[in-house]
Design a protein around this motif. Structure first.
Motif, PDB file in Angstrom:
ATOM      1  N   PHE A 269       0.846  -1.197   0.000  1.00 49.25           N
ATOM      2  CA  PHE A 269       0.000   0.000   0.000  1.00 49.25           C
ATOM      3  C   PHE A 269       0.881   1.247   0.000  1.00 49.25           C
ATOM      4  O   PHE A 269       2.046   1.213   0.415  1.00 49.25           O
ATOM      5  CB  PHE A 269      -0.922  -0.010   1.231  1.00 49.25           C
ATOM      6  CG  PHE A 269      -2.035  -1.025   1.113  1.00 49.25           C
ATOM      7  CD1 PHE A 269      -3.182  -0.744   0.378  1.00 49.25           C
ATOM      8  CD2 PHE A 269      -1.933  -2.274   1.724  1.00 49.25           C
ATOM      9  CE1 PHE A 269      -4.204  -1.685   0.253  1.00 49.25           C
ATOM     10  CE2 PHE A 269      -2.944  -3.222   1.607  1.00 49.25           C
ATOM     11  CZ  PHE A 269      -4.084  -2.921   0.865  1.00 49.25           C
ATOM     12  N   GLU A 302       0.130  -0.211  -4.875  1.00 54.04           N
ATOM     13  CA  GLU A 302      -0.896   0.836  -5.039  1.00 54.04           C
ATOM     14  C   GLU A 302      -0.406   1.863  -6.062  1.00 54.04           C
ATOM     15  O   GLU A 302       0.761   2.267  -6.057  1.00 54.04           O
ATOM     16  CB  GLU A 302      -1.201   1.491  -3.681  1.00 54.04           C
ATOM     17  CG  GLU A 302      -2.472   2.288  -3.715  1.00 54.04           C
ATOM     18  CD  GLU A 302      -2.997   2.628  -2.314  1.00 54.04           C
ATOM     19  OE1 GLU A 302      -2.420   2.176  -1.291  1.00 54.04           O
ATOM     20  OE2 GLU A 302      -3.994   3.371  -2.267  1.00 54.04           O
ATOM     21  N   GLU A 406      -8.451  -1.289  -2.216  1.00 57.04           N
ATOM     22  CA  GLU A 406      -8.253  -2.490  -1.396  1.00 57.04           C
ATOM     23  C   GLU A 406      -9.123  -3.641  -1.920  1.00 57.04           C
ATOM     24  O   GLU A 406      -8.662  -4.784  -2.016  1.00 57.04           O
ATOM     25  CB  GLU A 406      -8.651  -2.142   0.048  1.00 57.04           C
ATOM     26  CG  GLU A 406      -8.296  -3.188   1.050  1.00 57.04           C
ATOM     27  CD  GLU A 406      -8.721  -2.775   2.469  1.00 57.04           C
ATOM     28  OE1 GLU A 406      -8.412  -1.643   2.908  1.00 57.04           O
ATOM     29  OE2 GLU A 406      -9.379  -3.594   3.125  1.00 57.04           O
TER      30      GLU A 406
END
Ligand code: NAD
Length: 488
Positions: A269, A302, A406
């Protein structure tokens, strides 16, 4: 250089079977060649066992099951396990060099991980076995119920080539701790360290017949898994082999423990500490030439940090040195065999056909004249249906895919038959723990990788395994319980 000296001192060995406390050849004298994957030179010969040798080994193990081993006081058996660990450490330089000759992995890795953990597997279970208790329940004033343990019996231990000594000891130590007798079959590709392990067990005081070993190929393994006097099989290897073993063990209803293949996701992330993430991702991608079942070969990043991650990850990967596994500064050694090298190269061809972009590697290492070397390879531009994203390559090859949410990444992470391990990188611990608990895998690391405590459950779900190893989990596999009820 220390590593070159070690190499010159250690002679490769010819590998015989080990039955009833003695090295023995095959009755028909059959052998095959053992090849050094780093040089393509023949290291020596390996006895090729068949049904006859497996039968002899099982007979010895069955007889020894009735001997002193299972009934030995726990403290004495524990001391023998400890001694095996000590002897592994005494012979660590030799064992590490042999492991490197057999596998092509860097010597520093054979020393700091494979042989070190092999000794620790015995030291850990030597301690653990002295703490094992049994369940008991008082049922009001009616009865007391208590369970007692006995060894599972004769256990077949069948292992792959990527961590030969580490994985054999990971099974052998708890099997012995619980009082079983065994027939081991190391991989035909990496037979040397297990051969020495057998004699170390005898030297440490394990009675003859308790530890037996038969070398050979898949058919030798099948002779163990189908043998009517083998009570259980602990297997680590490919998913497809696990399936074949299940079939062959079915008629005799053996207890099975399977540690199988993986295609593990590494989810990064945007709020992760990028330097830590990249340093560890470099290891989880390329350590041991990517030949670790836990390697994170599917990397999801990400989108807001995708370019920055790739720039840094590519730069660090380009610094990795591919070369002679006996050189101290080698990061990536040779793949384990010509067959496996060809398999990995075939996936690089598939990636090209599928339209992948190679940011590093994608080919044989051109600084080496001989041996099976592949450069660390980062591929982008492949979608979720790509074979390189879905299938286990088991080499120094990773795919990197960007994600936006997510939900989106979780769908991709779990869209696989495999379920061995995963890593999640984020400084938001709430999110990291939420994501970790949703990943369908036996082991998930948050902000780390391959951090192990031998008491914790190790293993995979879905097509990555059946059962768990480690601490109590190993002990439960290697023992049978009898519940005894006393009416009050
Ligand atoms: P493999 O399945 O080809 O061979 C493993 C062992 O099984 C070898 O000793 C082999 O001789 C034996 N064997 C082969 N066919 C057999 C049969 N029909 N019956 C009985 N035994 C048989 O695996 P490999 O190529 O040596 O190892 C790589 C695989 O191991 C990868 O898939 C990797 O993910 C897996 N692995 C899993 C873990 C884990 O903990 N989950 C750990 C290490 C490796």
């Amino acid at each position: 250089m220390q590593t070159t000296e070690t190499k010159s001192k250690v002679k490769p060995i010819n590998c015989s079977h080990y039955i009833n406390g003695k090295y023995v050849p095959s009755t028909n004298g059959k052998t095959f060649e053992n090849v050094n994957p780093a040089t393509e030179e023949v290291l020596g010969t390996v006895a090729e066992g068949g049904k006859e040798e497996v039968d002899e080994a099982v007979k010895a193990a069955k007889k020894a099951l009735k001997g002193e081993w299972a009934n030995m006081p726990v403290r004495k058996r524990s001391a023998i396990l400890r001694k095996i660990g000590d002897l592994i450490l005494e012979r660590q330089d030799e064992l590490a060099a042999l492991e490197t000759l057999d596998t092509g992995k860097p010597l520093w890795l054979s020393t700091s991980v494979d042989t070190d953990r092999a000794a620790y597997n015995f030291h850990f279970f030597a301690d653990y076995m002295t703490t094992v208790g049994n369940e008991s329940y008082q049922q009001d004033d009616i009865a007391i119920h208590y369970a007692v343990r006995r060894p599972t019996g004769v256990v077949g231990l069948i292992n792959p080539w990527n961590l030969p000594l580490l994985l054999m000891t990971w099974k052998l130590a708890p099997a012995l701790a619980a009082g079983n007798t065994v027939v081991m079959k190391p991989s035909e590709v990496t037979p040397m360290t297990a051969t020495i392990l057998a004699e170390i067990c005898t030297e440490a005081g394990v009675p003859d017949g308790v530890v037996n070993m038969v070398h050979g190929f898949g058919e030798t393994g099948a002779a163990i898994t189908s043998h009517e006097d083998v009570d259980a099989v602990a297997f680590t290897g490919e998913t497809i082999t696990g399936s074949a073993i299940m079939k062959s063990a079915a008629p005799t209803l053996k207890k099975l423990s399977f540690e199988l293949g993986g295609k593990n996701p590494n989810v990064i992330f945007a709020d992760a500490n990028l330097d830590d993430t990249i340093a560890t991702t470099l290891k989880s991608s390329f350590i041991n030439q990517g030949e670790v079942c836990l390697c994170g070969s599917r990397i999801y990043v990400e989108r807001s940090i995708y370019d920055e991650f790739l720039d840094k990850f590519v730069a660090k990967t380009k610094e990795l040195k591919v070369g002679d596994p006996f050189n101290e500064d080698t990061n990536v050694g040779a793949l384990v065999s010509e067959e496996h090298y060809n398999k990995v190269l075939s996936y690089l061809d598939i990636a090209k056909e599928e339209g992948g972009t190679f940011l590093t590697g994608g080919k044989t290492a051109d600084n080496m004249d001989k041996g099976f070397y592949v450069e660390p390879t980062i591929i982008t531009g492949l979608g979720k249906d790509s074979r390189c994203v879905r299938e286990e390559i088991f080499g120094p090859v990773v795919t990197v895919i960007p994600f936006d949410t997510e939900e989106e990444v979780m769908e991709q992470v779990n869209d696989t038959h495999y379920g061995l391990s995963a890593s999640v990188w984020s400084s938001d611990i709430k999110r990291a723990t939420r994501v970790a608990s949703q990943i369908e895998a036996g082991m998930v690391w948050i902000n780390t990788w391959f951090l192990r405590d031998l008491r914790t459950p190790f293993g995979g779900m879905k097509h990555s395994g059946i059962g768990r190893e480690g601490g109590a989990h190993s002990f439960d596999f290697y023992s049978e319980l009898t519940n005894i009820t006393v009416k009050l």
